[in-house]
Design a protein around this motif. Structure first.
Motif, PDB file in Angstrom:
ATOM      1  N   LYS A 193      -8.023  -3.131 -14.899  1.00  0.00           N
ATOM      2  CA  LYS A 193      -6.812  -2.389 -14.529  1.00  0.00           C
ATOM      3  C   LYS A 193      -5.990  -2.221 -15.803  1.00  0.00           C
ATOM      4  N   LYS A 195      -2.718  -0.811 -17.874  1.00  0.00           N
ATOM      5  CA  LYS A 195      -1.323  -0.393 -17.766  1.00  0.00           C
ATOM      6  C   LYS A 195      -1.088   0.817 -18.665  1.00  0.00           C
ATOM      7  N   ASN A 221       3.082   2.521 -13.558  1.00  0.00           N
ATOM      8  CA  ASN A 221       4.413   1.910 -13.361  1.00  0.00           C
ATOM      9  C   ASN A 221       5.543   2.937 -13.494  1.00  0.00           C
ATOM     10  N   ASP A 271       3.102   1.683  -5.361  1.00  0.00           N
ATOM     11  CA  ASP A 271       3.370   0.247  -5.528  1.00  0.00           C
ATOM     12  C   ASP A 271       4.887   0.031  -5.495  1.00  0.00           C
ATOM     13  N   GLU A 272       5.582   0.465  -6.569  1.00  0.00           N
ATOM     14  CA  GLU A 272       7.041   0.341  -6.572  1.00  0.00           C
ATOM     15  C   GLU A 272       7.652   1.068  -5.369  1.00  0.00           C
ATOM     16  N   ASN A 291      -0.116  -0.450  -2.350  1.00  0.00           N
ATOM     17  CA  ASN A 291      -0.379  -1.740  -2.978  1.00  0.00           C
ATOM     18  C   ASN A 291       0.522  -2.772  -2.296  1.00  0.00           C
TER      19      ASN A 291
END
Ligand code: MG
Length: 378
Positions: A193, A195, A221, A271-272, A291
């Motif tokens: 994974k 970033k 992100n 996710d966020e 996620n």
């Protein structure tokens, strides 16, 4: 019902009553018998703990070498359940805040730990936020209840222990030589994974591809602000063996994100944008998957509900984590048999784990046979 059957039931109930009474024969007159377990009351304990990271960890928005955590225990009738809150600073929780929140919880008033829905609902409304602190209680309570039932949670939920996916291993944003080194160190892992979300994105992928051709997932992100740029990047990534893209754009850019998902040649995961149960429905049509992380969603109880809801909406699910000890990782791993992807390398990234539990064996999330969340202290 015939007469014989009625007589049998009557006799049986009388006998059952008689045998119960004989075992209480040493009670004093007027004394009410209370089973041992009903005498017991739950006690919550907690202490701060700082997780030491093996490497400096960099994502699109921050860098750090430690993660503040809180370790919890719930004791009931001589049995102890373990829990944990992991609180990366950018998420807004702290050891002080968690301690203040946990101090407000009174578990003594509950008759037994099996009233999990009531207990955890009550805790959730003590204050808004504090998801990691709430998770630390939720995990300890699940561990305790599993131990009292003498069953691991994958059994209680009805999941098959051996159908867990491989976990990805996370490579943070770094310089070329460090990325190359970390990729080599991740030899045991079947999926990487990566970033992304800074100007070095293509360098990151090309550097990894110079070392290995194993599948990659990427986590931006929220780093890409422009949807056309994001779409171009995803096409570029697909050609380089990327499986899916996590949180490519800021969570607030819902329309852009829906536009991107509709056109993206790779699945997108929120996710966020997906913290708790109520967010799953909002993510439907905006992302292809979610996620789930215990530290975002207040723990195993809500994570299980999110998994069920996402499935009913035909969305993909990945199970993620923060840097955590094997306590919280093991707790999350009980849902792993039911997800497409796992990102449960959090305990591997720290050098001062205090629990033995779910392990990564040949890249796969591998659960123990122990009851509860399956951990023991080391
Ligand atoms: Mg993420």
């Amino acid at each position: 019902m015939n007469q014989d059957r009625r007589d049998f039931l009557k006799t049986t109930s009388v006998l059952a009553g008689a045998s119960l009474l004989s075992s209480f024969s040493d009670l004093h007159a007027g004394q009410v018998y209370t089973p041992q377990r009903n005498d017991a009351r739950m006690k919550l304990r907690f202490r701060p703990y700082t997780l030491e990271l093996k490497h400096v960890f960099t994502i699109a928005t921050s860098s750090r070498t430690t993660t503040p955590a809180m370790l919890t225990e719930i004791e009931y009738d001589g049995v102890v359940g373990y829990g944990e809150a992991s609180m990366p600073p950018y998420l807004g929780e702290s050891q002080e805040g968690a301690a203040a929140f946990l101090s407000k919880i009174n578990l003594v008033k509950y008759e037994n730990p099996f009233e999990m829905e009531t207990i955890l609902n009550d805790i959730d409304v003590i204050a808004t936020g504090n998801p990691a602190a709430k998770a630390s209680v939720d995990i300890a309570l699940h561990d305790l209840v599993g131990k009292l039932m003498n069953q691991p949670w994958y059994n209680i939920w009805g999941f098959k222990k051996t159908t867990t996916p491989y976990t990805s291993f996370t490579i943070g944003i770094d310089k070329e030589d460090v990325v190359r080194q970390k990729t080599k160190e991740a030899a045991e892992y079947k999926i990487l994974k990566v970033k992304l979300g800074r100007e070095t994105d293509k360098m990151m992928i090309e550097t990894i591809r110079s070392v290995t051709d194993k599948p990659i997932t990427v986590d931006v992100n929220q780093g890409w602000k422009d949807r056309s740029f994001a779409l171009d990047m995803i096409h570029w990534l697909k050609e380089r063996g990327v499986l899916f893209v996590e949180q490519p754009m800021p969570k607030e850019q819902v329309e852009d994100m829906a536009w991107l998902t509709e056109r993206s040649p790779l699945p997108t995961f929120g996710d966020e944008a997906v913290q708790r149960l109520a967010d799953v429905k909002k993510a439907h049509g905006v992302y292809n998957g979610i996620n789930i992380k215990l530290m975002k969603c207040t723990g195993m109880r809500e994570a299980h509900k999110m998994l069920t809801l996402a499935r009913s909406l035909d969305m993909k699910v990945m199970m993620g984590c923060m840097t955590e000890t094997s306590c919280a990782i093991s707790a999350a791993s009980h849902l792993a048999p039911m997800v497409e992807y796992a990102d449960l390398d959090g305990a591997v990234l720290i050098s001062n784990d205090v629990f033995d539990g779910t392990k990564i064996v040949d890249g796969r999330v591998t659960l123990t046979d122990r009851p509860g969340i399956g951990v023991k202290k080391i």
